[in-house]
Design a protein around this motif. Structure first.
Motif, PDB file in Angstrom:
ATOM      1  N   ARG A  25     110.381 -78.898  -0.031  1.00 38.42           N
ATOM      2  CA  ARG A  25     111.034 -77.667   0.423  1.00 38.42           C
ATOM      3  C   ARG A  25     111.198 -77.622   1.928  1.00 38.42           C
ATOM      4  O   ARG A  25     111.696 -76.650   2.475  1.00 38.42           O
ATOM      5  CB  ARG A  25     110.225 -76.451  -0.056  1.00 38.42           C
ATOM      6  N   TYR A  72     116.978 -93.514  14.716  1.00 33.91           N
ATOM      7  CA  TYR A  72     115.625 -93.942  15.073  1.00 33.91           C
ATOM      8  C   TYR A  72     115.088 -94.754  13.913  1.00 33.91           C
ATOM      9  O   TYR A  72     115.227 -94.358  12.770  1.00 33.91           O
ATOM     10  CB  TYR A  72     114.718 -92.738  15.299  1.00 33.91           C
ATOM     11  N   PHE A  73     114.484 -95.865  14.253  1.00 27.47           N
ATOM     12  CA  PHE A  73     113.861 -96.683  13.223  1.00 27.47           C
ATOM     13  C   PHE A  73     112.454 -97.021  13.680  1.00 27.47           C
ATOM     14  O   PHE A  73     112.093 -96.760  14.825  1.00 27.47           O
ATOM     15  CB  PHE A  73     114.665 -97.953  12.975  1.00 27.47           C
ATOM     16  N   LYS A 111     123.380 -82.928   7.049  1.00 30.68           N
ATOM     17  CA  LYS A 111     122.013 -83.015   6.501  1.00 30.68           C
ATOM     18  C   LYS A 111     121.920 -82.326   5.143  1.00 30.68           C
ATOM     19  O   LYS A 111     121.156 -82.756   4.277  1.00 30.68           O
ATOM     20  CB  LYS A 111     121.017 -82.407   7.487  1.00 30.68           C
ATOM     21  N   LEU A 135     123.011 -84.685   2.542  1.00 30.59           N
ATOM     22  CA  LEU A 135     122.128 -85.812   2.278  1.00 30.59           C
ATOM     23  C   LEU A 135     120.745 -85.391   1.802  1.00 30.59           C
ATOM     24  O   LEU A 135     119.838 -86.204   1.703  1.00 30.59           O
ATOM     25  CB  LEU A 135     122.011 -86.671   3.544  1.00 30.59           C
ATOM     26  N   LEU A 152     115.158 -90.985   3.996  1.00 26.66           N
ATOM     27  CA  LEU A 152     115.342 -90.042   2.878  1.00 26.66           C
ATOM     28  C   LEU A 152     116.783 -89.925   2.372  1.00 26.66           C
ATOM     29  O   LEU A 152     116.978 -89.565   1.209  1.00 26.66           O
ATOM     30  CB  LEU A 152     114.786 -88.662   3.250  1.00 26.66           C
ATOM     31  N   PRO A 153     117.816 -90.191   3.187  1.00 25.50           N
ATOM     32  CA  PRO A 153     119.173 -90.183   2.594  1.00 25.50           C
ATOM     33  C   PRO A 153     119.433 -91.369   1.664  1.00 25.50           C
ATOM     34  O   PRO A 153     120.479 -91.445   1.040  1.00 25.50           O
ATOM     35  CB  PRO A 153     120.096 -90.257   3.818  1.00 25.50           C
ATOM     36  N   GLU A 185     106.643 -89.441  11.214  1.00 28.75           N
ATOM     37  CA  GLU A 185     107.933 -89.778  10.596  1.00 28.75           C
ATOM     38  C   GLU A 185     108.971 -88.686  10.872  1.00 28.75           C
ATOM     39  O   GLU A 185     110.146 -88.975  11.066  1.00 28.75           O
ATOM     40  CB  GLU A 185     107.770 -89.925   9.073  1.00 28.75           C
ATOM     41  N   LYS A 189     109.473 -88.446  14.991  1.00 28.34           N
ATOM     42  CA  LYS A 189     110.260 -89.567  15.545  1.00 28.34           C
ATOM     43  C   LYS A 189     111.587 -89.748  14.823  1.00 28.34           C
ATOM     44  O   LYS A 189     112.352 -90.654  15.131  1.00 28.34           O
ATOM     45  CB  LYS A 189     109.445 -90.863  15.466  1.00 28.34           C
ATOM     46  N   LYS A 190     111.836 -88.923  13.838  1.00 35.02           N
ATOM     47  CA  LYS A 190     113.097 -88.907  13.103  1.00 35.02           C
ATOM     48  C   LYS A 190     113.374 -90.187  12.318  1.00 35.02           C
ATOM     49  O   LYS A 190     114.514 -90.467  11.961  1.00 35.02           O
ATOM     50  CB  LYS A 190     114.272 -88.615  14.050  1.00 35.02           C
ATOM     51  N   THR A 191     112.330 -90.978  12.077  1.00 35.42           N
ATOM     52  CA  THR A 191     112.529 -92.185  11.278  1.00 35.42           C
ATOM     53  C   THR A 191     112.856 -91.828   9.826  1.00 35.42           C
ATOM     54  O   THR A 191     113.512 -92.597   9.128  1.00 35.42           O
ATOM     55  CB  THR A 191     111.271 -93.078  11.326  1.00 35.42           C
ATOM     56  N   LEU A 192     112.406 -90.637   9.424  1.00 38.52           N
ATOM     57  CA  LEU A 192     112.682 -90.189   8.055  1.00 38.52           C
ATOM     58  C   LEU A 192     114.181 -90.002   7.792  1.00 38.52           C
ATOM     59  O   LEU A 192     114.630 -90.131   6.667  1.00 38.52           O
ATOM     60  CB  LEU A 192     112.010 -88.831   7.837  1.00 38.52           C
ATOM     61  N   TYR A 193     114.914 -89.667   8.848  1.00 39.19           N
ATOM     62  CA  TYR A 193     116.339 -89.375   8.679  1.00 39.19           C
ATOM     63  C   TYR A 193     117.129 -90.584   8.191  1.00 39.19           C
ATOM     64  O   TYR A 193     118.203 -90.430   7.616  1.00 39.19           O
ATOM     65  CB  TYR A 193     116.951 -88.883   9.994  1.00 39.19           C
ATOM     66  N   ALA A 194     116.591 -91.747   8.466  1.00 37.78           N
ATOM     67  CA  ALA A 194     117.273 -92.947   7.983  1.00 37.78           C
ATOM     68  C   ALA A 194     116.759 -93.364   6.611  1.00 37.78           C
ATOM     69  O   ALA A 194     117.369 -94.189   5.945  1.00 37.78           O
ATOM     70  CB  ALA A 194     117.082 -94.088   8.984  1.00 37.78           C
ATOM     71  N   ARG A 240     123.037 -90.410  -4.028  1.00 40.33           N
ATOM     72  CA  ARG A 240     122.957 -91.017  -2.694  1.00 40.33           C
ATOM     73  C   ARG A 240     122.966 -92.538  -2.752  1.00 40.33           C
ATOM     74  O   ARG A 240     123.049 -93.200  -1.710  1.00 40.33           O
ATOM     75  CB  ARG A 240     121.694 -90.524  -1.979  1.00 40.33           C
ATOM     76  N   ASP A 243     112.705 -78.340   5.498  1.00 37.43           N
ATOM     77  CA  ASP A 243     113.952 -78.759   6.134  1.00 37.43           C
ATOM     78  C   ASP A 243     113.637 -79.764   7.234  1.00 37.43           C
ATOM     79  O   ASP A 243     112.769 -79.518   8.073  1.00 37.43           O
ATOM     80  CB  ASP A 243     114.658 -77.549   6.756  1.00 37.43           C
ATOM     81  N   LEU A 244     114.332 -80.868   7.215  1.00 40.48           N
ATOM     82  CA  LEU A 244     114.143 -81.874   8.265  1.00 40.48           C
ATOM     83  C   LEU A 244     115.251 -81.685   9.291  1.00 40.48           C
ATOM     84  O   LEU A 244     116.344 -82.220   9.151  1.00 40.48           O
ATOM     85  CB  LEU A 244     114.165 -83.276   7.652  1.00 40.48           C
ATOM     86  N   THR A 245     114.962 -80.866  10.278  1.00 41.90           N
ATOM     87  CA  THR A 245     116.010 -80.496  11.242  1.00 41.90           C
ATOM     88  C   THR A 245     115.993 -81.405  12.465  1.00 41.90           C
ATOM     89  O   THR A 245     115.021 -82.052  12.723  1.00 41.90           O
ATOM     90  CB  THR A 245     115.816 -79.055  11.700  1.00 41.90           C
ATOM     91  N   LEU A 292     118.575 -83.615   3.331  1.00 41.03           N
ATOM     92  CA  LEU A 292     117.552 -83.482   4.375  1.00 41.03           C
ATOM     93  C   LEU A 292     117.255 -82.013   4.663  1.00 41.03           C
ATOM     94  O   LEU A 292     116.174 -81.664   5.118  1.00 41.03           O
ATOM     95  CB  LEU A 292     118.015 -84.167   5.671  1.00 41.03           C
ATOM     96  N   VAL A 293     118.254 -81.178   4.410  1.00 41.49           N
ATOM     97  CA  VAL A 293     118.121 -79.745   4.644  1.00 41.49           C
ATOM     98  C   VAL A 293     118.587 -79.044   3.367  1.00 41.49           C
ATOM     99  O   VAL A 293     119.579 -79.453   2.760  1.00 41.49           O
ATOM    100  CB  VAL A 293     118.995 -79.330   5.859  1.00 41.49           C
ATOM    101  N   VAL A 294     117.835 -78.029   2.962  1.00 43.53           N
ATOM    102  CA  VAL A 294     118.196 -77.298   1.735  1.00 43.53           C
ATOM    103  C   VAL A 294     119.157 -76.166   2.104  1.00 43.53           C
ATOM    104  O   VAL A 294     118.822 -75.324   2.936  1.00 43.53           O
ATOM    105  CB  VAL A 294     116.928 -76.714   1.068  1.00 43.53           C
ATOM    106  N   PRO A 347     122.555 -91.918  10.939  1.00 42.66           N
ATOM    107  CA  PRO A 347     122.199 -90.673  11.639  1.00 42.66           C
ATOM    108  C   PRO A 347     122.684 -90.704  13.087  1.00 42.66           C
ATOM    109  O   PRO A 347     122.923 -91.783  13.642  1.00 42.66           O
ATOM    110  CB  PRO A 347     120.674 -90.654  11.601  1.00 42.66           C
TER     111      PRO A 347
END
Lengths: 324, 286
Positions: B282, A99-100, A62, A65, B113-114, B103, B106-111, A88, B284-286, A67-69, A95
């Motif tokens: 700022r 999830y979509f 992450k 990518l 934002l990268p 978002e 449901k972790k849809t952002l993970y697909a 990117r 974190d999307l954990t 997603l995490v700083v 992932p």
């Protein structure tokens, strides 16, 4: 591959002393997820990212990518900071348990992703058709994702990671959730993508998959890279062992004593005889003992140092005190 | 995965990526906005609020029967001008609070934002989608209200039209506030904070009046006086957009007022969006 040299072309992926500490709870208690990870992946190579649950694999991915700083250190893609969206553009990310939007169809997901990459409508349409064929979802192309199984979602995830024909693929547990046939198909796809010159960085719990698909590995344990390098270097060539299966109608005391006396031999009784594991250098002594004792040698094979053994040596052997 | 090996993953003709520049940037914002519109448009919540609003307007038809003959149109006008902003504010708060958090949850952002998209573009896309949706909702409500108004002898005057137009700027501002808090904290707290801004914002002029009075809690208690001053300074004055009462009393909502109020609303909207982007970048999307 793993230790970057200053003169080399920028690696497609690079972590330098990456650290990430989360703050959790009301008192913002510090929880280190990644303590110190440095690695690099050159173009066209593949790197397996290994580690037990909670070792920091997904967190460091992450960080790569954006997603995490990161708390400290650097994460770079194609020589640019990972936070740069342009870096990117050449990355395809899958992932873990993707999830979509469940109201979209696979066609709509791929079209949406194509728009984010700035693909023209014709390119999006062509890529969507091609990739749905690649992942075997042609039949389900217009069904909403909410009815999809985990394996089908994984296929959508793989397809969306390939939309822009990226040079670097970062796949987090790509084989999870797939049935045996699906696993084989994804493995074949990964081999094919490697053949096409793509760089592949993927994490997995299945050591066999990593051993089969990767040039190199990086093993993480409690946020620290405990081993990294080419498999040929890491799997000790000097530690070759051999395994013999002996048929013994009656396990005589004398025969067992003689076998156990062989250098560094491990003798195990089986329902039909005896299994002996010993250093390859001691095979000659084993053969002499077999001849002297009149035993029936049914099978003799070389045992290579496996990734599983390496993993256990590096990750498990650190012990609980390493976490402190 | 049935296609021949040579075609696996890699296309015969590589796709051309357009990443840099204002055009691709707007394209990404539009893509997120379109998806947001699609998502919110399929949310039961949205249709629930819309259905309740239509029932409320229908109720005004029944209620107007109880009014004096010359007051029927006025009652429908009054009822509509109260119901439409209220329903809009509820929608803006709920959707603004829920959609961004969903978002993440449901972790849809993970697909998403990268991909080569900035977080600011994502926030702006989300806002744009919601802004369009709220505009469509407002238009739908006005279309339901209009025949009721005509049936009771009223008319959708230009002044009413401008008053409704100002509602839209208020709804956009409330959406930006909801997204700001949504980028900061969890949905329930975001909702509470947004409602707080809504209530304080609507009564901003009352607090200002109390601060200027000769006596009262806002004058006599220093802590309350300080709090009042802070609230007046940091919470947008939403009463700027609430022009229903003056319009019902014959005020025409001049264009210069409309433009000033719209500018005021857009400025606050941009400010809250910048804040939302600042916080979201700022996070974190954990």
């Amino acid at each position: 591959m793993v230790d970057p040299t200053p003169d080399a072309a920028p690696p497609v992926l690079e972590l330098q002393h990456l650290r990430k500490t989360f703050r959790v709870g009301f008192w913002a208690k510090k929880v280190p997820a990644v303590r110190d990870v440095s690695l690099a992946l050159q173009a066209g190579e593949s790197l397996g990212y290994l580690g037990p649950n909670g070792s920091g694999k997904t967190t460091s991915i992450k960080c790569l990518l954006g997603l995490v700083v990161p708390t400290g250190g650097h994460a770079r893609l194609f020589g640019r900071p990972a936070s740069d969206p342009h870096a990117r553009a050449r990355v395809g990310y899958l992932p873990e348990s993707p999830y979509f939007y469940d109201y979209l169809t696979p066609t709509e997901v791929l079209d949406y992703v194509g728009k984010l990459y700035g693909l023209a409508a014709a390119d999006r349409s062509r890529r969507t058709r091609e990739l749905l064929g690649v992942v075997g979802l042609d039949e389900a192309a217009r069904r909403p994702l909410r009815g999809f199984s985990k394996g089908m979602l994984q296929r959508v995830g793989i397809a969306q990671s390939l939309v822009a024909d990226p040079q670097l693929l970062i796949w987090d547990e790509p084989l999870s959730g797939l049935d045996p046939m699906g696993r084989k198909e994804v493995r074949d796809l990964m081999v094919e993508l490697r053949r096409q010159g793509k760089s592949l960085f993927f994490s997995s719990h299945v050591l066999g998959d990593i051993e089969a698909l990767c040039d190199a590995v990086c093993i993480l344990d409690r946020g620290v890279a405990v081993a990294q390098g080419h498999l040929s270097e890491l799997l000790r060539p000097d530690a070759l062992e051999s395994e013999a299966v002996l048929g013994m109608s009656a396990q005589t005391e004398a025969a067992m004593l003689a076998l156990r006396a062989l250098p560094e031999a491990t003798v195990t009784l089986t329902p039909t005889g005896v299994r002996v594991v010993l250093p390859t250098a001691a095979v000659a002594a084993l053969c002499r003992a077999v001849a002297d004792l009149g035993l029936d040698l049914r099978e003799l094979s070389a045992r290579r140092d496996s990734l599983e053994e390496l993993f256990l040596r590096k990750a498990v052997a650190r012990g609980p005190e390493a976490a402190a | 995965m049935t296609t021949p090996a040579q075609h696996k993953g890699t296309p015969a003709q590589p796709p051309v990526l357009h990443i840099a520049g204002i055009g691709p940037c707007l394209g990404r914002v539009a893509a997120v906005a379109a998806n947001t519109l699609r998502e919110a448009g399929r949310a039961r919540l949205f249709y629930g609020v819309l259905g309740a609003a239509v029932l409320l307007l229908a109720f005004s038809l029944v209620l107007s029967d109880l009014a004096l003959v010359d007051q029927k149109a006025r009652l429908v006008q009054s009822f509509g001008m109260a119901a439409i902003p209220l329903v809009g504010a509820v929608s803006a708060t709920l959707l603004g609070v829920v959609l961004l958090h969903k978002e993440i949850d449901k972790k849809t952002l993970y697909a998403i934002l990268p991909k080569p998209i900035r977080r600011s573009e994502f926030v702006l896309g989300k806002f744009t989608g919601l802004a369009v949706l709220l505009g469509l909702q407002l238009a739908a409500l006005v279309l339901c209200w209009w025949p009721v108004l005509v049936m009771r002898g009223g008319a959708l005057t230009p002044a009413l039209g401008r008053a409704i137009g100002l509602c839209l700027f208020e709804l956009w501002l409330v959406t930006a506030v909801a997204m700001f808090f949504s980028a900061l904290t969890r949905p329930v707290l975001s909702g509470v904070f947004t409602l707080g801004v809504l209530v304080v914002g609507r009564s901003n002029y009352v607090i200002a009046d109390l601060l200027g009075a000769n006596k009262g809690v806002f004058v006599e208690v220093p802590a309350m006086r300080a709090l009042g001053k802070v609230l007046v300074a940091v919470v947008p004055d939403l009463s700027t957009f609430a022009v229903a009462d003056p319009v019902l009393h014959g005020w025409s909502v001049p264009w210069d007022y409309f433009a000033a109020a719209a500018g005021y609303g857009l400025s606050w909207t941009v400010l809250f969006l910048v804040g939302a982007v600042f916080l979201f970048e700022r996070r974190d999307l954990t």
